[in-house]
Design a protein around this motif. Structure first.
Motif, mmCIF file in Angstrom:
data_model
loop_
_atom_site.group_PDB
_atom_site.id
_atom_site.type_symbol
_atom_site.label_atom_id
_atom_site.label_comp_id
_atom_site.label_asym_id
_atom_site.label_seq_id
_atom_site.Cartn_x
_atom_site.Cartn_y
_atom_site.Cartn_z
ATOM 1 N N GLY A 122 -32.407 -6.296 18.983
ATOM 2 C CA GLY A 122 -31.465 -5.927 20.029
ATOM 3 C C GLY A 122 -31.121 -4.450 19.914
ATOM 4 N N TRP A 123 -29.916 -4.081 20.351
ATOM 5 C CA TRP A 123 -29.525 -2.674 20.276
ATOM 6 C C TRP A 123 -29.344 -2.237 18.819
ATOM 7 N N ILE A 124 -29.973 -1.134 18.481
ATOM 8 C CA ILE A 124 -29.883 -0.565 17.138
ATOM 9 C C ILE A 124 -28.888 0.592 17.135
ATOM 10 N N HIS A 125 -28.995 1.437 18.168
ATOM 11 C CA HIS A 125 -28.109 2.606 18.293
ATOM 12 C C HIS A 125 -28.056 2.962 19.779
ATOM 13 N N GLU A 126 -27.285 2.186 20.518
ATOM 14 C CA GLU A 126 -27.302 2.257 21.979
ATOM 15 C C GLU A 126 -26.868 3.605 22.528
ATOM 16 N N ASP A 127 -25.912 4.246 21.888
ATOM 17 C CA ASP A 127 -25.376 5.494 22.433
ATOM 18 C C ASP A 127 -26.061 6.742 21.867
ATOM 19 N N ALA A 128 -27.148 6.568 21.157
ATOM 20 C CA ALA A 128 -27.851 7.718 20.582
ATOM 21 C C ALA A 128 -28.371 8.642 21.677
ATOM 22 N N GLN A 129 -28.229 9.933 21.474
ATOM 23 C CA GLN A 129 -28.687 10.947 22.433
ATOM 24 C C GLN A 129 -29.978 11.574 21.914
ATOM 25 N N VAL A 130 -31.028 11.499 22.724
ATOM 26 C CA VAL A 130 -32.347 11.900 22.255
ATOM 27 C C VAL A 130 -32.410 13.369 21.844
ATOM 28 N N ALA A 131 -31.760 14.240 22.584
ATOM 29 C CA ALA A 131 -31.817 15.667 22.262
ATOM 30 C C ALA A 131 -31.217 15.933 20.886
ATOM 31 N N ALA A 132 -30.032 15.368 20.643
ATOM 32 C CA ALA A 132 -29.348 15.599 19.367
ATOM 33 C C ALA A 132 -30.133 15.000 18.204
ATOM 34 N N VAL A 133 -30.604 13.768 18.383
ATOM 35 C CA VAL A 133 -31.286 13.079 17.284
ATOM 36 C C VAL A 133 -32.621 13.736 16.952
ATOM 37 N N THR A 134 -33.435 14.024 17.952
ATOM 38 C CA THR A 134 -34.763 14.573 17.670
ATOM 39 C C THR A 134 -34.692 15.996 17.119
ATOM 40 N N CYS A 135 -33.750 16.778 17.594
ATOM 41 C CA CYS A 135 -33.602 18.128 17.034
ATOM 42 C C CYS A 135 -33.092 18.051 15.594
ATOM 43 N N ALA A 136 -32.252 17.066 15.308
ATOM 44 C CA ALA A 136 -31.797 16.861 13.934
ATOM 45 C C ALA A 136 -32.958 16.406 13.057
ATOM 46 N N TYR A 137 -33.857 15.617 13.620
ATOM 47 C CA TYR A 137 -35.060 15.224 12.889
ATOM 48 C C TYR A 137 -35.878 16.457 12.512
ATOM 49 N N GLU A 138 -36.024 17.366 13.458
ATOM 50 C CA GLU A 138 -36.801 18.580 13.173
ATOM 51 C C GLU A 138 -36.137 19.392 12.060
ATOM 52 N N GLN A 139 -34.839 19.548 12.150
ATOM 53 C CA GLN A 139 -34.103 20.288 11.129
ATOM 54 C C GLN A 139 -34.140 19.559 9.787
ATOM 55 N N GLY A 140 -34.242 18.235 9.836
ATOM 56 C CA GLY A 140 -34.232 17.430 8.617
ATOM 57 C C GLY A 140 -35.563 17.352 7.901
ATOM 58 N N GLY A 141 -36.616 17.899 8.514
ATOM 59 C CA GLY A 141 -37.900 17.968 7.827
ATOM 60 C C GLY A 141 -38.986 17.030 8.318
ATOM 61 N N ALA A 142 -38.798 16.404 9.485
ATOM 62 C CA ALA A 142 -39.843 15.532 10.026
ATOM 63 C C ALA A 142 -41.109 16.332 10.328
ATOM 64 N N ALA A 143 -42.252 15.682 10.163
ATOM 65 C CA ALA A 143 -43.524 16.314 10.525
ATOM 66 C C ALA A 143 -43.807 16.143 12.004
ATOM 67 N N ALA A 144 -43.326 15.047 12.572
ATOM 68 C CA ALA A 144 -43.506 14.734 13.988
ATOM 69 C C ALA A 144 -42.409 13.772 14.403
ATOM 70 N N VAL A 145 -42.301 13.564 15.704
ATOM 71 C CA VAL A 145 -41.295 12.661 16.252
ATOM 72 C C VAL A 145 -41.986 11.642 17.152
ATOM 73 N N SER A 146 -41.552 10.407 17.055
ATOM 74 C CA SER A 146 -42.003 9.345 17.958
ATOM 75 C C SER A 146 -40.840 8.986 18.870
ATOM 76 N N ILE A 147 -41.109 8.906 20.172
ATOM 77 C CA ILE A 147 -40.058 8.559 21.124
ATOM 78 C C ILE A 147 -40.478 7.324 21.911
ATOM 79 N N LEU A 148 -39.689 6.252 21.784
ATOM 80 C CA LEU A 148 -39.939 5.034 22.557
ATOM 81 C C LEU A 148 -39.661 5.320 24.025
ATOM 82 N N THR A 149 -40.627 5.016 24.886
ATOM 83 C CA THR A 149 -40.439 5.255 26.313
ATOM 84 C C THR A 149 -40.415 3.959 27.123
ATOM 85 N N ASP A 150 -40.595 2.812 26.468
ATOM 86 C CA ASP A 150 -40.476 1.536 27.163
ATOM 87 C C ASP A 150 -38.994 1.238 27.380
ATOM 88 N N GLU A 151 -38.631 0.957 28.624
ATOM 89 C CA GLU A 151 -37.219 0.769 28.951
ATOM 90 C C GLU A 151 -36.754 -0.669 28.766
#
Length: 269
Positions: A69-98
């Protein structure tokens, strides 16, 4: 027991047909052509990023799942993915199935507009060439092709189109009978630790299939990874990419959770 993958693919066929009715393929092709003509460079290579990264974490933006079910419903993609980049991720995966994962194509676009420069995996259930044009239009670097969703000839055709569109391909397998798809020479060979029928995860699946994958391929272990020791052991088994979603997204600060995980991996190595 209900086969979740079968249900998702059946819905995906309806969804794609509706999208084509709203925006015909020819129009979508023209949109992508204008994009590729105007961009200064093609999307960054996910394969190269994984091979060059000391940790190879593909941090996933995933708001919900069919099993949890919902894991993090109010998560904002811009904030989370940019934080991933700053946190050291090599790449980002974004779920696009609605319908099943609470995602959307616009999430990839929003991440790019926010300044995300990492390679982005378009994570969906791709069954039609139309979806590859959608992936390219929204700013993805690579697309996921799932062997269990496609006949081998379909997979070959989609892989070729992806390359024509300057998209890399992560080909996902989850059992021995699907390993023949690897001869299509995708950019990355993924092993999903989640049973696509029941959605139960078991990281041992990656260890079991590791030696059956070509030594030269960029191996990616997907799902069910949470412990730093698991990542280290998978690297020793030959994997260079590790897709991690729920472990990060179930926290209040996914970017911080990623930073902590990477620090623990580096300490364990």
């Amino acid at each position: 027991m209900k086969d979740v993958l079968e249900e998702i693919v059946a819905w995906k066929r309806i969804e794609v047909a509706e999208a084509k009715a709203q925006t015909p393929l020819r129009q979508l092709e023209q949109d992508v052509l204008r994009l590729t003509d105007s961009e200064p460079a093609p999307p960054p290579s996910m394969r190269r990023a994984l091979l060059e990264s000391p940790t190879g974490i593909i941090a996933e933006f995933k708001r919900r799942s069919p099993s949890k079910g919902w894991i993090h419903e109010d998560a904002q993609v811009a904030a989370v993915t940019c934080a991933y980049e700053q946190g050291g991720a090599a790449a980002v995966s974004i779920l696009t199935d609605e319908r099943y994962f609470g995602g959307h194509d616009i999430f990839v676009t929003q991440a790019r507009q926010a300044g995300l420069t990492l390679p982005v995996l378009y994570k969906n259930f791709v069954i039609d060439e139309y979806q590859l044009f959608q992936a390219r239009r929204c700013g993805a670097s690579a697309a996921l092709l799932i062997a269990a969703c496609l006949r081998k000839d379909e997979c070959r055709r989609l892989l070729r189109l992806a390359h024509d569109l300057s998209l890399e391909v992560l080909l996902e397998t989850h059992k021995e009978s699907e390993l023949e798809y690897v001869e299509l020479e995708p950019d990355m060979c993924g092993v999903n630790n989640r049973n696509l029928g029941t959605f139960i995860t078991d990281a041992d699946n990656s260890f079991r299939l590791a030696k059956q994958l070509p030594a030269e391929c960029c191996k990616v272990s997907e799902s069910g990874i949470s412990a730093p020791t698991t990542v280290v052991c998978l690297r020793q088994a030959g994997y260079r990419g590790f897709l991690i979603g729920e472990t990060l997204m179930k926290t209040s600060d996914p970017g911080k959770a990623l930073s902590v995980l990477i620090s623990e991996i580096q300490t364990t190595q």
